[in-house]
Design a protein around this motif. Structure first.
Motif, PDB file in Angstrom:
ATOM      1  N   LYS A 150       0.871  -1.172   0.000  1.00  0.00           N
ATOM      2  CA  LYS A 150       0.000   0.000   0.000  1.00  0.00           C
ATOM      3  C   LYS A 150       0.906   1.221   0.000  1.00  0.00           C
ATOM      4  N   THR A 151       0.740   2.086  -0.997  1.00  0.00           N
ATOM      5  CA  THR A 151       1.611   3.244  -1.136  1.00  0.00           C
ATOM      6  C   THR A 151       0.822   4.531  -1.349  1.00  0.00           C
ATOM      7  N   GLU A 152       1.515   5.631  -1.138  1.00  0.00           N
ATOM      8  CA  GLU A 152       1.031   6.955  -1.530  1.00  0.00           C
ATOM      9  C   GLU A 152       2.036   7.475  -2.537  1.00  0.00           C
ATOM     10  N   VAL A 153       1.554   7.990  -3.664  1.00  0.00           N
ATOM     11  CA  VAL A 153       2.427   8.480  -4.717  1.00  0.00           C
ATOM     12  C   VAL A 153       1.981   9.889  -5.090  1.00  0.00           C
ATOM     13  N   ALA A 154       2.925  10.829  -5.083  1.00  0.00           N
ATOM     14  CA  ALA A 154       2.577  12.228  -5.362  1.00  0.00           C
ATOM     15  C   ALA A 154       3.683  12.899  -6.168  1.00  0.00           C
ATOM     16  N   TRP A 155       3.299  13.867  -6.967  1.00  0.00           N
ATOM     17  CA  TRP A 155       4.258  14.656  -7.734  1.00  0.00           C
ATOM     18  C   TRP A 155       4.911  15.694  -6.844  1.00  0.00           C
ATOM     19  N   VAL A 156       6.245  15.773  -6.913  1.00  0.00           N
ATOM     20  CA  VAL A 156       7.011  16.753  -6.149  1.00  0.00           C
ATOM     21  C   VAL A 156       7.529  17.852  -7.082  1.00  0.00           C
ATOM     22  N   ARG A 157       8.026  17.444  -8.248  1.00  0.00           N
ATOM     23  CA  ARG A 157       8.503  18.406  -9.247  1.00  0.00           C
ATOM     24  C   ARG A 157       7.928  18.034 -10.605  1.00  0.00           C
ATOM     25  N   ASP A 158       7.722  19.060 -11.441  1.00  0.00           N
ATOM     26  CA  ASP A 158       7.132  18.851 -12.749  1.00  0.00           C
ATOM     27  C   ASP A 158       7.689  19.908 -13.696  1.00  0.00           C
ATOM     28  N   MET A 159       8.338  19.484 -14.763  1.00  0.00           N
ATOM     29  CA  MET A 159       8.921  20.424 -15.718  1.00  0.00           C
ATOM     30  C   MET A 159       7.858  21.276 -16.406  1.00  0.00           C
ATOM     31  N   LEU A 160       6.630  20.795 -16.486  1.00  0.00           N
ATOM     32  CA  LEU A 160       5.554  21.596 -17.073  1.00  0.00           C
ATOM     33  C   LEU A 160       5.221  22.801 -16.189  1.00  0.00           C
ATOM     34  N   HIS A 161       5.660  22.753 -14.937  1.00  0.00           N
ATOM     35  CA  HIS A 161       5.457  23.867 -14.007  1.00  0.00           C
ATOM     36  C   HIS A 161       6.754  24.617 -13.753  1.00  0.00           C
ATOM     37  N   GLY A 162       7.763  24.389 -14.596  1.00  0.00           N
ATOM     38  CA  GLY A 162       9.008  25.139 -14.497  1.00  0.00           C
ATOM     39  C   GLY A 162      10.117  24.484 -13.686  1.00  0.00           C
ATOM     40  N   ASP A 163       9.899  23.272 -13.172  1.00  0.00           N
ATOM     41  CA  ASP A 163      10.945  22.574 -12.410  1.00  0.00           C
ATOM     42  C   ASP A 163      11.979  21.983 -13.366  1.00  0.00           C
ATOM     43  N   ASP A 164      13.081  21.474 -12.810  1.00  0.00           N
ATOM     44  CA  ASP A 164      14.169  20.950 -13.629  1.00  0.00           C
ATOM     45  C   ASP A 164      14.051  19.462 -13.930  1.00  0.00           C
ATOM     46  N   ALA A 165      13.059  18.792 -13.389  1.00  0.00           N
ATOM     47  CA  ALA A 165      12.865  17.357 -13.629  1.00  0.00           C
ATOM     48  C   ALA A 165      11.434  16.984 -13.260  1.00  0.00           C
ATOM     49  N   TYR A 166      11.095  15.735 -13.561  1.00  0.00           N
ATOM     50  CA  TYR A 166       9.818  15.168 -13.125  1.00  0.00           C
ATOM     51  C   TYR A 166      10.134  14.266 -11.950  1.00  0.00           C
ATOM     52  N   GLU A 167       9.533  14.541 -10.804  1.00  0.00           N
ATOM     53  CA  GLU A 167       9.841  13.766  -9.602  1.00  0.00           C
ATOM     54  C   GLU A 167       8.563  13.299  -8.928  1.00  0.00           C
ATOM     55  N   LEU A 168       8.479  11.996  -8.761  1.00  0.00           N
ATOM     56  CA  LEU A 168       7.378  11.371  -8.037  1.00  0.00           C
ATOM     57  C   LEU A 168       7.903  10.899  -6.691  1.00  0.00           C
ATOM     58  N   GLN A 169       7.187  11.211  -5.634  1.00  0.00           N
ATOM     59  CA  GLN A 169       7.547  10.685  -4.318  1.00  0.00           C
ATOM     60  C   GLN A 169       6.678   9.463  -4.052  1.00  0.00           C
ATOM     61  N   VAL A 170       7.327   8.363  -3.694  1.00  0.00           N
ATOM     62  CA  VAL A 170       6.621   7.118  -3.419  1.00  0.00           C
ATOM     63  C   VAL A 170       6.851   6.770  -1.958  1.00  0.00           C
ATOM     64  N   LYS A 171       5.759   6.631  -1.220  1.00  0.00           N
ATOM     65  CA  LYS A 171       5.851   6.319   0.205  1.00  0.00           C
ATOM     66  C   LYS A 171       5.150   4.992   0.471  1.00  0.00           C
ATOM     67  N   LEU A 172       5.871   4.045   1.065  1.00  0.00           N
ATOM     68  CA  LEU A 172       5.289   2.770   1.466  1.00  0.00           C
ATOM     69  C   LEU A 172       4.509   3.002   2.747  1.00  0.00           C
ATOM     70  N   VAL A 173       3.194   2.843   2.685  1.00  0.00           N
ATOM     71  CA  VAL A 173       2.341   3.033   3.856  1.00  0.00           C
ATOM     72  C   VAL A 173       2.347   1.772   4.709  1.00  0.00           C
ATOM     73  N   LYS A 174       2.168   0.626   4.045  1.00  0.00           N
ATOM     74  CA  LYS A 174       2.264  -0.642   4.762  1.00  0.00           C
ATOM     75  C   LYS A 174       2.439  -1.783   3.779  1.00  0.00           C
ATOM     76  N   GLN A 175       3.130  -2.766   4.256  1.00  0.00           N
ATOM     77  CA  GLN A 175       3.318  -4.008   3.503  1.00  0.00           C
ATOM     78  C   GLN A 175       2.186  -4.925   3.948  1.00  0.00           C
ATOM     79  N   VAL A 176       1.356  -5.313   3.016  1.00  0.00           N
ATOM     80  CA  VAL A 176       0.218  -6.166   3.337  1.00  0.00           C
ATOM     81  C   VAL A 176       0.659  -7.613   3.165  1.00  0.00           C
ATOM     82  N   PRO A 177       0.646  -8.397   4.251  1.00  0.00           N
ATOM     83  CA  PRO A 177       1.064  -9.795   4.101  1.00  0.00           C
ATOM     84  C   PRO A 177       0.076 -10.557   3.227  1.00  0.00           C
ATOM     85  N   GLU A 178       0.636 -11.419   2.391  1.00  0.00           N
ATOM     86  CA  GLU A 178      -0.231 -12.256   1.569  1.00  0.00           C
ATOM     87  C   GLU A 178      -0.872 -13.298   2.452  1.00  0.00           C
ATOM     88  N   GLU A 179      -2.150 -13.499   2.264  1.00  0.00           N
ATOM     89  CA  GLU A 179      -2.869 -14.481   3.066  1.00  0.00           C
ATOM     90  C   GLU A 179      -3.199 -15.684   2.203  1.00  0.00           C
TER      91      GLU A 179
END
Length: 186
Positions: A150-179
């Protein structure tokens, strides 16, 4: 760290069927434009692109696993590297850098210097809050959820908005054990 994968993103990219890149880019642009017309609110378009991406990611993970022969990743760091080097290359023809790890190893950035989705794109002033490539964040989130992350993914930088790269932040919220259902012998 274990080897990235039996087949690299370059090898897979060379052997998969592809559509014309310009056609793909223009079609995606038409979808975004239609969403802007239909939904009118930029935030609603961002949510819809993310949801579309999520639905794609849920299905795309099967193709990725079948064609890449990637074995189970041992941790989130290895998973991020596989996404950056194999997944992005396999489906978009580009690779990403994995940077900005937090101390716990649960948050990182995927940095794209090139993004084929934005060829021919210039955002008008009325769309400055638009995350034009938000479909990618949804794809990553959906695909990872199918492999029990389970993750949260968000844009941090975007060249279309004048930034120098495209950057996605990926955060692991929790590892769901397979049942696996336990079945008692009679």
């Amino acid at each position: 760290m274990a080897p990235l994968a039996p087949r690299t993103g370059d090898a897979i990219f060379a052997n998969v069927e592809r559509v014309n890149a310009e056609l793909f880019t223009l079609t995606y642009g038409a979808i975004v434009r239609q969403l802007l017309t239909d939904l009118e609110e930029v935030e609603e378009v961002n949510k819809e692109l993310d949801q579309m991406g999520y639905n794609i990611g849920v299905r795309l993970i099967d193709e990725f696993l079948a064609k890449s022969n990637v074995s189970r990743c041992v941790d989130f760091k290895e998973t991020a590297n596989v996404i950056a080097k194999v997944g992005f290359k396999m489906f978009l023809g580009v690779t990403a850098s994995v940077t900005n790890w937090d101390a716990e190893g649960t948050t990182c950035s995927l940095v794209l210097e090139d993004n084929p989705l934005v060829d021919f794109v210039e955002l008008p002033d009325t769309c400055q809050g638009l995350h034009y490539c938000n479909i990618l964040s949804g794809v990553i989130r959906g695909a990872l959820e199918m492999v029990s992350m389970k993750t949260e993914v968000a844009w941090v930088r975007d060249m279309l908005h004048g930034d120098d790269a495209y950057e996605l932040q990926v955060k692991l919220v929790k590892q769901v054990p397979e049942e696996y259902p336990y079945k008692e012998d009679d």
